[in-house]
Design an enzyme around this catalytic site. Structure first.
Site, PDB file in Angstrom:
ATOM      1  N   GLY A   1     -23.143 -13.092  33.904  1.00 25.91           N
ATOM      2  CA  GLY A   1     -23.921 -13.615  35.018  1.00 25.91           C
ATOM      3  C   GLY A   1     -24.005 -12.654  36.183  1.00 25.91           C
ATOM      4  N   PHE A   2     -24.556 -13.144  37.271  1.00 30.34           N
ATOM      5  CA  PHE A   2     -24.802 -12.337  38.470  1.00 30.34           C
ATOM      6  C   PHE A   2     -23.508 -11.740  39.032  1.00 30.34           C
ATOM      7  CE2 PHE A   2     -25.374 -13.000  43.276  1.00 30.34           C
ATOM      8  CZ  PHE A   2     -25.701 -11.668  43.494  1.00 30.34           C
ATOM      9  N   ILE A   3     -22.562 -12.578  39.381  1.00 33.00           N
ATOM     10  CA  ILE A   3     -21.299 -12.075  39.931  1.00 33.00           C
ATOM     11  C   ILE A   3     -20.503 -11.367  38.844  1.00 33.00           C
ATOM     12  CG2 ILE A   3     -19.124 -12.712  41.029  1.00 33.00           C
ATOM     13  CD1 ILE A   3     -20.553 -15.143  42.227  1.00 33.00           C
TER      14      ILE A   3
ATOM     15  N   TYR B   1     -21.462 -31.222  41.074  1.00 31.90           N
ATOM     16  CA  TYR B   1     -21.029 -29.825  40.986  1.00 31.90           C
ATOM     17  C   TYR B   1     -19.825 -29.585  41.887  1.00 31.90           C
ATOM     18  CZ  TYR B   1     -20.899 -24.804  41.842  1.00 31.90           C
ATOM     19  OH  TYR B   1     -20.470 -23.502  41.996  1.00 31.90           O
TER      20      TYR B   1
ATOM     21  N   LYS C   1     -15.832 -28.676  40.809  1.00 30.65           N
ATOM     22  CA  LYS C   1     -15.093 -27.497  41.260  1.00 30.65           C
ATOM     23  C   LYS C   1     -13.765 -27.889  41.905  1.00 30.65           C
ATOM     24  CE  LYS C   1     -17.457 -23.817  40.135  1.00 30.65           C
ATOM     25  NZ  LYS C   1     -16.851 -22.747  39.295  1.00 30.65           N
TER      26      LYS C   1
END
Length: 322
Positions: free
Chosen positions: A10-12, A152, A156
């Protein structure tokens, strides 16, 4: 270090993988190339590092306990960096069961595999959304985080609590990093900065939820990567840490920054605030500064310009290829 990196395509994760490889670590990436957004984006990220002998990619799901156990048996992991998650506040309202399954049960699967294999170190990617719509700013890690506004966010927070349980029971060293709105080149295409940039350049209206007064603590991806790596270097005990830019900007001002970077004016289509959205986020990073020496280095104006430059270069490259 020999590191299991979940969500590494993914992005990170892809940015982190490249930096860790530069520093001489071995990365085993586990990613299911989820279809939340076009998996081609993730596959391109993976291809950038596939030729590195210290990088090993495995396509699969963190909820697959047999696969996860096989990876732990195959590789002698020193630590786990757990970034994999079902992302998105608003979509989680529509499918809360999926978000809990991936984000909570997936985290539990990893923690159990760690316990069985004797691996005791994890950096877990949490979210600023766990603070809910707190009126008290900046957000401090000791603030009560028991009123999340979306599935979401709740997932978390639940995963953070699981991490603490395994720290208590088995002595795991786990840092839960609460990321604040990460952005930068190659970010997810459905994120606001990406959508705004694309729409403005194409003369299309951008959708703005609310009156533009909501604010976010945007954090450039290089600063997030720095926070993760510093956590790996200082991983001891159980800690919850804010990793943010600590310089929030309103949505209205953000749009103006993007307009200046593009040299274009946005056409705005306003809609009501959406369920699950919060009014503001703002990271107090005192604890991260003290424990990790963490300090963000990229101002929003500079980060947006770098994103816009990257976006234009990508569009030019596509035109040339056509």
């Amino acid at each position: 270090m020999n590191i299991l990196l979940t969500g590494g395509a993914g992005f990170i994760g892809s940015n982190l993988a490249r930096q860790l490889l530069k520093e001489g670590h071995q990365i085993i990436c586990l990613d299911n190339l989820d279809t939340y957004y076009n998996p081609d984006h993730k596959w391109r990220n993976v291809q950038q590092t596939l030729n590195n002998r210290d990088y090993h990619f495995h396509e699969g799901d963190i909820r697959d306990s047999e696969l996860v156990d096989t990876l732990f048996r195959t590789y002698a992991f020193d630590a786990v960096v757990h970034l994999a998650a079902r992302a998105g506040v608003r979509p989680s309202v529509q499918d809360p069961a999926l978000y809990y399954d991936v984000n909570v049960n997936g985290t539990l699967t990893l923690l159990q595999a760690m316990q069985r294999s004797g691996v005791s170190k994890m950096v877990f990617a949490s979210s600023s959304s766990v603070y809910g719509d707190s009126p008290q700013v900046p957000f401090v890690e000791t603030d009560t985080a028991d009123r999340p506004l979306s599935p979401y966010a709740a997932s978390k927070r639940a995963a953070e609590l699981l991490c603490h349980t395994f720290h208590h029971l088995y002595g795991f060293d786990i840092f839960c990093l609460r990321f604040f709105t990460v952005y930068g080149p190659n970010q997810r295409p459905e994120m606001a900065i990406s959508q705004f940039t694309d729409s403005i350049l194409n003369g299309q209206a951008i959708t703005v939820f609310g009156d533009g007064s909501t604010s976010r603590d945007y954090t450039y991806v290089d600063d997030i990567v720095s926070g993760i790596i510093r956590s790996l270097e200082n991983l001891r005990g159980y800690e919850v840490l804010n990793i943010g830019g600590s310089d929030p900007i309103s949505l209205a001002d953000l749009i103006q920054v993007i307009e200046r970077a593009l040299g274009e004016t946005a056409i705005i289509n306003r809609l009501p605030m959406q369920p699950g959205d919060v009014q503001q986020t703002y990271a107090d990073i005192t604890k991260a500064a003290q424990l990790l020496g963490y300090q963000p280095t990229v101002r929003v104006e500079d980060g947006i310009q770098q994103f816009v430059d990257w976006y234009r270069a990508r569009q030019d490259a596509r035109f040339v290829m056509q």
